[in-house]
Motif scaffolding. Structure first.
Motif, PDB file in Angstrom:
ATOM      1  N   THR A  49     -52.037  31.904  29.620  1.00 56.05           N
ATOM      2  CA  THR A  49     -52.209  30.837  30.602  1.00 56.05           C
ATOM      3  C   THR A  49     -50.874  30.524  31.270  1.00 56.05           C
ATOM      4  O   THR A  49     -49.856  30.371  30.587  1.00 56.05           O
ATOM      5  N   PHE A  50     -50.898  30.434  32.598  1.00 59.22           N
ATOM      6  CA  PHE A  50     -49.668  30.161  33.356  1.00 59.22           C
ATOM      7  C   PHE A  50     -50.046  29.439  34.641  1.00 59.22           C
ATOM      8  O   PHE A  50     -51.237  29.311  34.991  1.00 59.22           O
ATOM      9  N   ARG A  51     -49.034  28.972  35.339  1.00 60.27           N
ATOM     10  CA  ARG A  51     -49.261  28.261  36.590  1.00 60.27           C
ATOM     11  C   ARG A  51     -48.419  28.864  37.702  1.00 60.27           C
ATOM     12  O   ARG A  51     -47.240  29.165  37.505  1.00 60.27           O
ATOM     13  N   ILE A  52     -49.049  28.985  38.862  1.00 57.55           N
ATOM     14  CA  ILE A  52     -48.339  29.388  40.074  1.00 57.55           C
ATOM     15  C   ILE A  52     -48.388  28.191  41.018  1.00 57.55           C
ATOM     16  O   ILE A  52     -49.441  27.594  41.249  1.00 57.55           O
ATOM     17  N   SER A  53     -47.217  27.833  41.518  1.00 50.09           N
ATOM     18  CA  SER A  53     -47.125  26.663  42.394  1.00 50.09           C
ATOM     19  C   SER A  53     -46.574  27.074  43.751  1.00 50.09           C
ATOM     20  O   SER A  53     -45.905  28.110  43.898  1.00 50.09           O
ATOM     21  N   ASN A  96     -43.316  29.877  32.982  1.00 48.93           N
ATOM     22  CA  ASN A  96     -43.171  30.814  31.857  1.00 48.93           C
ATOM     23  C   ASN A  96     -44.488  31.123  31.168  1.00 48.93           C
ATOM     24  O   ASN A  96     -44.613  32.160  30.513  1.00 48.93           O
ATOM     25  N   GLY A  97     -45.433  30.224  31.266  1.00 52.19           N
ATOM     26  CA  GLY A  97     -46.737  30.432  30.640  1.00 52.19           C
ATOM     27  C   GLY A  97     -46.718  30.233  29.141  1.00 52.19           C
ATOM     28  O   GLY A  97     -45.675  30.033  28.514  1.00 52.19           O
ATOM     29  N   GLN A  98     -47.918  30.291  28.556  1.00 53.80           N
ATOM     30  CA  GLN A  98     -48.063  30.160  27.115  1.00 53.80           C
ATOM     31  C   GLN A  98     -49.323  30.885  26.666  1.00 53.80           C
ATOM     32  O   GLN A  98     -50.222  31.167  27.476  1.00 53.80           O
TER      33      GLN A  98
END
Length: 400
Positions: free
Chosen positions: A262-266, A207-209
């Motif tokens: 800022t977010f993450r892709i996994s 979802n990010g922040q």
């Protein structure tokens, strides 16, 4: 020069005095019986006007009290209904958390989809709940029929957005804006929304922040992945146009920051996979959230990445809908506190008008009884005096 008064005139004067005393005594008795000093405007025009103004104020307060009670009923029922909705969404959230269990089979997830379908039906019923008198709690400014309709493309709001309110003097809600409660939560995390493009099967985005509010631009960003010589890189586009980020190395689960987001892709993105980051909008429907979750849980043979993405999106959207509902429920609770305050104010206003009216037209019983007794004594004296005069005549005088 001497004046003579005839016996007839003496009798007439006595009768006139008696009649006057009788009228005064009857008036005093009437006032004692009614308890009113001013029975008609001619008794005391100024006091009658004051009493009339006070009566008008008292009637306005009574009308407002009825409106306030109607608002109290509506807000109490609405607050209870929203509490029921939050409980249903919590059950839906628990089902989605369970759906993330890696050991679950497609059949087990299909069972969870059926549970969500039941929750959706209950949610629709609560959203169309009435106040018992034919008005829909979430009908907004007006709805002749159920405001939420289960149409082909999903649940639609057919009411009129807004609220019906009491008169300006109290200005309290009689309905809740159902469109704002159920259909217009913020998408994504409330600031921006992340999503994976169709066809992405081996990677997912969280979802990010917001990491730097001052750097937010309100633009839409697209991350495009490429694989060359065994190395995975991505390029960032802003509103469809290239940026300075053209071949950034990708590491699964590592933070990616784009203009304060800022977010993450996994996982392992394939060449050509895309992820989008766009500003949040107030277009999230709780019913659409459940429909998407039901559709995903009912889809067989999804990859682990697709399951993770579906659950992440569903939980995010459920949390946003719950936040919206909890805010609306808190607002209803605050309105009930205000209604209590308004009830006290109207009671004070009503009492003040009643007191003013009483001062203007009510009788001072102690003073009135004293005056009545004086008038009665005067009448008795006049009656005795007249009876004595009536017995006087020349013949009676000669006989004495």
């Amino acid at each position: 020069m001497s004046s003579r008064i005839s016996t007839t005139r003496v009798h007439e004067a006595g009768i006139e005095t008696l009649q006057k005393r009788q009228v005064e005594l009857a008036g005093a008795q009437e006032r004692l019986t009614s308890g009113k000093r001013v029975a008609k405007a001619s008794d005391d025009p100024a006091a009658a006007a004051r009493a009339e103004r006070a009566l008008a104020g008292e009637m306005r307060a009574q009308t407002s009290e009825r409106a306030v009670e109607a608002s109290r009923t509506a807000m109490s029922l609405s607050e209870t209904a929203m509490g029921d909705v939050v409980e249903l969404l919590q059950q839906a959230r628990e089902a989605m958390v369970a759906a993330g269990n890696a050991s679950y089979t497609d059949n087990e997830r299909r069972g969870l989809a059926e549970k969500l379908t039941s929750i959706r039906q209950q949610l629709l019923s609560v959203a169309n709940r009435t106040d018992g008198a034919g008005s829909f709690l979430f009908g907004g400014q007006g709805a002749g029929s159920a405001p939420f309709v289960d149409a082909a493309g999903g649940v639609q709001y057919r009411g009129i957005a807004g609220e019906r309110r009491t008169e300006p003097a109290t200005d309290l809600p009689l309905t809740i804006n159902g469109d704002g409660v159920f259909m217009t939560s913020l998408t994504g995390n409330g600031v921006f929304q992340t999503s994976a493009a169709a066809g992405v099967t081996q990677a997912w985005i969280d979802n990010g922040q917001v990491s730097d509010p001052s750097a937010l631009t309100g633009s839409t960003y697209t991350l495009q992945f490429s694989i060359a010589a065994g190395a995975t890189t991505y390029a960032v586009l802003e509103n469809g146009l290239p940026t300075a980020v053209t071949a950034a190395p990708y590491v699964s689960g590592r933070d990616i920051t784009v203009d304060g987001q800022t977010f993450r892709i996994s996982g392992a993105p394939a060449s050509g996979d895309q992820f989008t980051v766009q500003p949040s909008t107030a277009t999230l429907s709780v019913f659409d959230t459940l429909d998407r979750a039901i559709g995903q849980l009912g889809t067989p043979s999804r990859t682990a990445a697709q399951i993770a993405q579906g659950n992440t999106d569903a939980l995010r959207d459920l949390d946003q809908s719950m936040s919206q509902l909890q805010g609306a429920r808190a607002a209803a609770g605050e309105m009930l506190v205000r209604i209590d305050s308004e009830t006290g104010r109207l009671a004070d206003q009503k009492l003040a008008n009643q007191s003013e009216r009483s001062r203007a037209e009510d009788l001072d019983m102690t003073d009135a009884i004293s005056k009545f007794q004086n008038l009665q004594t005067g009448y008795d004296a006049a009656l005795k005096s007249y009876s004595m005069v009536q017995r006087l005549s020349l013949f009676q005088y000669l006989n004495t």
